[in-house]
Each structure stands twice: as C-alpha cells, then as structure tokens.
Design an enzyme around this catalytic site. Sequence first.
Site, short mmCIF file in Angstrom:
data_model
loop_
_atom_site.label_atom_id
_atom_site.label_comp_id
_atom_site.label_asym_id
_atom_site.label_seq_id
_atom_site.Cartn_x
_atom_site.Cartn_y
_atom_site.Cartn_z
N CYS A 198 -9.46 10.87 5.40
CA CYS A 198 -9.35 11.08 6.85
C CYS A 198 -10.05 9.99 7.65
O CYS A 198 -9.97 9.97 8.88
CB CYS A 198 -9.91 12.45 7.23
SG CYS A 198 -11.70 12.61 7.04
N HIS A 214 -18.93 16.75 3.34
CA HIS A 214 -17.61 16.62 3.96
C HIS A 214 -16.51 16.62 2.90
O HIS A 214 -15.47 17.29 3.07
CB HIS A 214 -17.55 15.33 4.78
CG HIS A 214 -16.18 14.97 5.24
ND1 HIS A 214 -15.60 15.51 6.38
CD2 HIS A 214 -15.25 14.13 4.72
CE1 HIS A 214 -14.39 15.02 6.54
NE2 HIS A 214 -14.14 14.18 5.54
N GLU A 233 2.67 -10.92 15.33
CA GLU A 233 2.00 -11.25 16.59
C GLU A 233 0.89 -12.26 16.33
O GLU A 233 0.16 -12.17 15.34
CB GLU A 233 1.43 -9.97 17.21
CG GLU A 233 0.83 -10.16 18.59
CD GLU A 233 0.38 -8.85 19.20
OE1 GLU A 233 -0.55 -8.88 20.04
OE2 GLU A 233 0.96 -7.80 18.84
N CYS A 277 -0.84 -5.92 13.78
CA CYS A 277 -2.07 -6.12 13.01
C CYS A 277 -1.78 -5.72 11.57
O CYS A 277 -1.11 -4.71 11.32
CB CYS A 277 -3.21 -5.27 13.59
SG CYS A 277 -4.75 -5.40 12.68
N ILE A 278 -2.27 -6.51 10.64
CA ILE A 278 -2.01 -6.24 9.22
C ILE A 278 -3.31 -6.47 8.44
O ILE A 278 -4.06 -7.40 8.73
CB ILE A 278 -0.86 -7.13 8.69
CG1 ILE A 278 -0.50 -6.72 7.26
CG2 ILE A 278 -1.19 -8.60 8.80
CD1 ILE A 278 0.78 -7.35 6.75
N TYR A 337 -0.46 -6.94 -2.91
CA TYR A 337 -0.19 -5.88 -1.93
C TYR A 337 0.05 -6.46 -0.53
O TYR A 337 0.79 -5.87 0.27
CB TYR A 337 -1.37 -4.89 -1.88
CG TYR A 337 -1.48 -4.04 -3.11
CD1 TYR A 337 -0.58 -3.01 -3.35
CD2 TYR A 337 -2.48 -4.28 -4.05
CE1 TYR A 337 -0.68 -2.21 -4.48
CE2 TYR A 337 -2.59 -3.49 -5.19
CZ TYR A 337 -1.68 -2.47 -5.40
OH TYR A 337 -1.78 -1.70 -6.53
N THR A 361 -5.07 -5.83 4.32
CA THR A 361 -5.20 -5.32 2.96
C THR A 361 -6.67 -5.09 2.69
O THR A 361 -7.50 -5.97 2.96
CB THR A 361 -4.63 -6.32 1.94
OG1 THR A 361 -3.29 -6.63 2.28
CG2 THR A 361 -4.68 -5.75 0.53
N GLN A 412 -3.79 -9.09 -5.28
CA GLN A 412 -3.04 -8.32 -6.27
C GLN A 412 -1.59 -8.15 -5.87
O GLN A 412 -0.86 -7.37 -6.50
CB GLN A 412 -3.70 -6.94 -6.46
CG GLN A 412 -5.13 -7.00 -6.97
CD GLN A 412 -5.75 -5.63 -7.11
OE1 GLN A 412 -5.07 -4.65 -7.45
NE2 GLN A 412 -7.04 -5.52 -6.83
N SER A 426 3.05 -18.16 2.52
CA SER A 426 3.48 -17.97 1.14
C SER A 426 4.72 -17.09 1.06
O SER A 426 5.65 -17.36 0.27
CB SER A 426 2.33 -17.35 0.34
OG SER A 426 2.73 -17.10 -0.98
#
Length: 600
Positions: free
Chosen positions: A361, A374, A498, A464-465, A476, A467, A474, A511
């Site tokens: 969460c 929690h 963007e 926005c990106i 992803y 990993t 790896q 790449s």
Amino acid sequence: GSIGRTAGSSSDGTEDSDFSADLEHVEASESAHRRSSTRLTRASLRLSRSSQDNCSSLRPSSPLGRRITRSQQGATNTTAKKYPLRQSRSSGSETEANGESSNLKQGADRDETPPRTPTGNAPSSESDIEVSSHSNDLEDERLAKELSLKEAAAHDLSHRPKRRRFHESYNFNMKCPTPGCNSLGHLTGRHERHFSISGCPLYHNLSADECKGKASTRDKQAEERTLSHRQDENRHSTRNQAPTERQLRYKEKVTELRRKRNSSLNKEQKEKHMEHRQSHRASREPLLENITSDYDLELFRKAQARASEDLEKLRLAGQVSEGSNMIKTIVFGRYELDTWYHSPYPEEYARLGRLYMCEFCLKYMKSQTILRRHMAKCVWKHPPGDEIYRKGNISVFEVDGKKNKIYCQNLCLLAKLFLDHKTLYYDVEPFLFYVMTEADNTGCHLVGYFSKEKNSFLNYNVSCILTMPQYMRQGYGKMLIDFSYLLSKVEEKVGSPERPLSDLGLISYRSYWKEVLLRYLNNFQGKEISIKEISQETAVNPVDIVSTLQSLQMLKYWKGKHLVLKRQDLIDDWKAKETKRGNGKSIDPTALKWTPPKGT
C-alpha cells in the site's frame, strides 16, 4: 677588545625577555661576520609574561646592561643611528635555533663577533650599540611584546579556546523548526543546542532549565536503581523467583500514585487545553498535565528523553540527517534501499533519515515496530486498480489517480527519492499510473511504474517512468517502455516521453529506440523506406526516429536526398544479443486486456 656580551640563554633555549635596548650600527668586519655561529630566531623573540619582565627596563646587572659600546672603548665618535625592533622570519628550524642558542656561554662573550640584530643579520658597519634611556627602553619593550604576541597569534593556536565537543558536529546555519525557538537547550538536558522537534524543549512545553533539572533527577534515580540491583545480586536466579520486599514496596507506591489522579479534567483545565491547542496547533505538543497520573506522565517524559538521546547519537554518527530533511535509506519489503535525491515527505518523517514502507500500500512509517504491526493487519497484496496485463509472474495494474489518490501520492513521493527532475507529488488526479509487479506466494511486489496524462495535448505517452533500484539492469525498464508504446499502438497514436528525461531514462530510451529500428530494418525487404511508415508501425515519434538514426550514423544526405543506410554490422550485433538474451523479459501484446479510456 670585545664588542659586548651576548644575551644569556635560558634553560629552554630562548633568550631573556629584556631585549629592550636600542640597536645601533656597529662596525664589523666581513671575516667576523663569517665566524658568527650565533643566530637569533623567532623563538629568541618570545617574551615571557611575568610581571617582572613587563615592568622592567635595562638594569646594570642584566646581561644586556653589561654591554660595552665602541664609544666607551675610545673609538671615534659617530652619530647614533637607531633601528626599530623588527620581527624575524626564521630560516632555520626551531630545533636548530634551540640547539644553537643553548651553546651560548659566558666564554663566548669575549668573541669578536658583533651581536646579531633581531632580524638575524649582523649590524652594518660604522654603527654603535648604546644603552638607551629609560623611556626608550619601555617603548621598545612594548613594541617587542606586541610583535611577539602577533607572531604567536599567527602561528600558535594554543591561545585559542578549545571548542566544546558538542559543537564539533553541528552546522550552526541550521535552526529548530519550532516557531519562536532559538535552538538553545535540549530535551535530554545534556546538550546545549538542538535542531529538531525531537530535542526541542519549547515544543514539549518545557524550558531548558527544566530539562536540565529532570536530567539530574533521572541520573539520581538510575544510580539508586543500580545500587539496589547490586544488593539483589546475591539472590539465586531461579525461574519462578518471588519479588523482593523493595519491589513489592515499589509496586504499592505506583498503585497508590495511579489512584490519586483525577478521573477527568475540570472546566478550567479543559479551557486551558483548548486555548493552547488553538493558539499553537501543530507547532507545540498538547498539554499532557492531568490527563494521566504524574507517575505515568513522568514515565512518558523519560521515554521521550531517551528517544531524543538515541536520535542525537545516530545524528552524530551520521546515520540521521536532522535539519537537512534528507531521507538516506528506506526499508522496502525485503530490501533496504539507499536514496539518491530529496523527496518532500512531511518534516516529522524526513528528519528521521530512514523510512519504513509497506511494499503493497506504500504507506510510510517511522519505525520497524510500526511497520510490523501494519503488515500484520494490511490486507493489500497488490496495487489497487485493474489488472490489464499478465504473463507468467509479471502483471501490470492501471491505477486511476482520481480514484486512488493516496496510493498514487505515496508512489510519487517514493519515485522522487530516485528521480532528479520529477515535480509531480500531490496533483495526481489528471494522471493514470501503470504499475508493473512481480508475483510470488507473498503477493505482487512493485517492480516499476510509469504515469501518463489522461488527455495529453502533445501526445506524451509517458510523464514519469521509474524502475525500482533492486530491479534495475534486469530488462524491466525496457519492458515498461515497450508497454507504454503498446498502449499507444492500441490507441492508434504516436507517442513520445515527456521531457526532460533523467540520465538513466535517456539511456534506456535510446537503447529501446535502437532495438526497434534495427528490428524493423532487419525485417524490411523493400528498397525505399519512409520515416512516417516506421513511426506508424512502431508508434515512435518521427523526431525520435531521426535522432536515433543520426546517432547510429545511418542517415546520410546525398544528391539532395536523405538516405537511410542499412548497416548490416549493427543488425548482426543486435541479432547476436537477442539470441543470447532470449525472450524472457519481453511484452506479449496478446496478454494485454485493455481498452482505451473514453476520457474523464
């Protein structure tokens, strides 16, 4: 005859401080100058600070007072030319100077070598040395003392007061965030300054003197407790051990103290508490008096002081960065991650230096204990929203920023710890978040995500990106980029990320664009190629295609036309890497179950 007696040397190799006679020119031969082995250094100019030296002038009994001038030996009368006392720059080392000055003996007084001036040079020819008057002696002594003190101040740091140990690790540009606090005092009563709420006496409705008094009381109680434990050491350590008489008396005392407290606040106390809360709000701790027994309140104050002391030790050790609001590490699932950039978490969390996060969460907490409690009751095992892609253990969830605002805000705050140019934190409603996860028997673990505007005017398919650091290098990142272009293909649009891109983002995108173009050229069999056709088939913006072709040196201008060179060497290298890598980390378009949103 001898020219004069040299100054008597003291036991530590330095000359006496009564160097106050005016120096005059003395005629000295060049051979006598060469024979001189005596040299006064900076150490010879340091004057002792005794009262006798401060008020004394030349006396007949002093070594300098016994100097005989050439005029007294019947030499020709010459006009006295006085030299001011100047400070020398010793060319030799202190050890050399001490060694030479210690060799000065009374037998050397009869040497014909002329006495040295304070600059370390022999006096020039046709000059005399005279004993000056009493007033000139005092003036020259004062001048010599000032110069010696300046020299000591410039080179000797022993006269400076030592800094207190507490101050050595503090940046005094930092200030306590509590309004009206001057950063003096500490909740523990053991430090002189504080720079955080955890150590602020004013925030806890106390004064610095009260904190010091409480600290001394706690120390006395600790000593008494230690003494009583030593008295109980003779008892046998059995498992079912009966309490001692002292423990029983203490238990009765605590029970009696807890009975004495009032069951509820009276009207005046309630008004006082409400007034305090309205005037200070969150900038001060609520009033705690009369809420519980005095014993329990004192226990709570001890716990606060102990926690503040532990934080202070961590901060001095560099593990906590109070004042700079920089979170250094986060505990995220099975990993402890070092952060890269600042993220605007609330001040009470950011000042701790370490955050504990629920990986499902994304709620952030202050301690491992809170996180453990929690996790025992958290029902989330995957991100909220719709699962739009699943192949193997890889899933992608579409999360609406309007429907799941808190989750998306926490996701943005987490991403800012690893992104430099990110500016979106709280205004998440106009965005969709596509969260990639890796599933196992404990749940779907966050791998990375990208956000996308619901209605982008410039056709950006990624805002926005990110990993997560534990999943970097790896494959992803390219999967996320490929998935964003797959959505653009389904929408029948041409997309582009963007700007500005982060450093790692730019590397990943270049790449990816390179692989897309080489794959397209490898499968292309025609003779004429169109940038527009490549863009429509791959959903990559034409500007990005051209920039990639230029970087690969595959775009040439010849006879008024732009030519695309099909470099077989690059294509062969790509084929070899593709074969070696396999198809493990790739997006399968058939596994996507998604229709473009109609708009919000």
